[in-house]
Scaffold this active site. Sequence first.
Site, PDB file in Angstrom:
ATOM      1  N   TYR A 184       1.445   9.420  10.138  1.00 50.05           N
ATOM      2  CA  TYR A 184       2.255   8.699   9.914  1.00 50.05           C
ATOM      3  C   TYR A 184       3.386   8.682   8.873  1.00 50.05           C
ATOM      4  O   TYR A 184       4.356   8.039   8.595  1.00 50.05           O
ATOM      5  CB  TYR A 184       1.558   7.074   9.397  1.00 50.05           C
ATOM      6  CG  TYR A 184       0.800   7.395   7.768  1.00 50.05           C
ATOM      7  CD1 TYR A 184       1.624   6.930   6.865  1.00 50.05           C
ATOM      8  CD2 TYR A 184      -0.491   7.736   7.999  1.00 50.05           C
ATOM      9  CE1 TYR A 184       0.599   7.153   5.573  1.00 50.05           C
ATOM     10  CE2 TYR A 184      -1.074   8.031   6.808  1.00 50.05           C
ATOM     11  CZ  TYR A 184      -0.572   7.808   5.747  1.00 50.05           C
ATOM     12  OH  TYR A 184      -1.134   7.832   4.158  1.00 50.05           O
ATOM     13  N   ARG A 185       3.107   9.740   8.172  1.00 52.72           N
ATOM     14  CA  ARG A 185       4.087  10.399   7.097  1.00 52.72           C
ATOM     15  C   ARG A 185       5.154  11.195   7.879  1.00 52.72           C
ATOM     16  O   ARG A 185       5.031  11.540   8.867  1.00 52.72           O
ATOM     17  CB  ARG A 185       3.358  11.043   6.013  1.00 52.72           C
ATOM     18  CG  ARG A 185       2.462  10.211   5.030  1.00 52.72           C
ATOM     19  CD  ARG A 185       1.681  11.314   4.031  1.00 52.72           C
ATOM     20  NE  ARG A 185       0.863  10.437   3.361  1.00 52.72           N
ATOM     21  CZ  ARG A 185      -0.170  10.921   2.499  1.00 52.72           C
ATOM     22  NH1 ARG A 185      -0.475  12.080   2.806  1.00 52.72           N
ATOM     23  NH2 ARG A 185      -0.735   9.968   1.694  1.00 52.72           N
TER      24      ARG A 185
END
Length: 269
Positions: A184-185
Amino acid sequence: MKWLLFPARIVARTRPNLFSLYRRSVSQYLRPRTIQNLQSMAQTPELKTKLFKPLVWIDCEMTGLDHVNDRIIEICCIITDGHLAPVKAADGQGDSHYESVIHYGPEVMNKMNEWCIEHHGNSGLTAKVLASEKTLAQVEDELLEYIQRYIPDKNVGVLAGNSVHMDRLFMVREFPKVIDHLFYRIVDVSSIMEVARRHNPALQARNPKKEAAHTAYSDIKESIAQLQWYMDNYLKPPQETESVESIGSEQPESPSSSTSSLKRQRTDF
């Protein structure tokens, strides 16, 4: 104990459970591989070691910046390790990358804004989009297969690029399977650039300028080179920080305490 010998197996008349254990232990080695599996193994490059903190560099060319109504028309992906070394092609000749153009008709391309009409027309991308035979679904599946070839596990590859939050915004709608596979980063090189402009503007002024060719592949190559420049010239290398024991031991001052300190200094004059 009496034993019965059969081709490819040994059966114990009084201890059948031993044969069951033996059969389970060796069955994984005796299962025939299909021709399809063998072909798949031959086409997929074998990674003997996992990539070190892999970065999935993606750049998209769109019909505009409205992530609800505009469309991704070109996408390119280059995978590097955490040291920015690109993965190699299957034949070992050069670096590997995925690049594709998605077909849309005149009813979509004619609705682009003036900037996109001019730049995509000059770069030849508009003509490629009209001539392409690939659908969005095809390109999504191909890109996912390409990423999984080098990064098979989910939530490992980190999306990277320049202003890549905008690419991700479009991909959430049009490439959901790819986004679901990635962590998700993100690593957004433009964020480092904005910090450098404020923290060390003199150094940032020496940052090599991008050519702004506005093709997905050229944009990714420039983004990787830009992050490499920051790592070489702006960010401290490990050898400069490992010996500094005091780093991180002191709590940073809050903005309010810093302001109070400045006020006290001013009253001393």
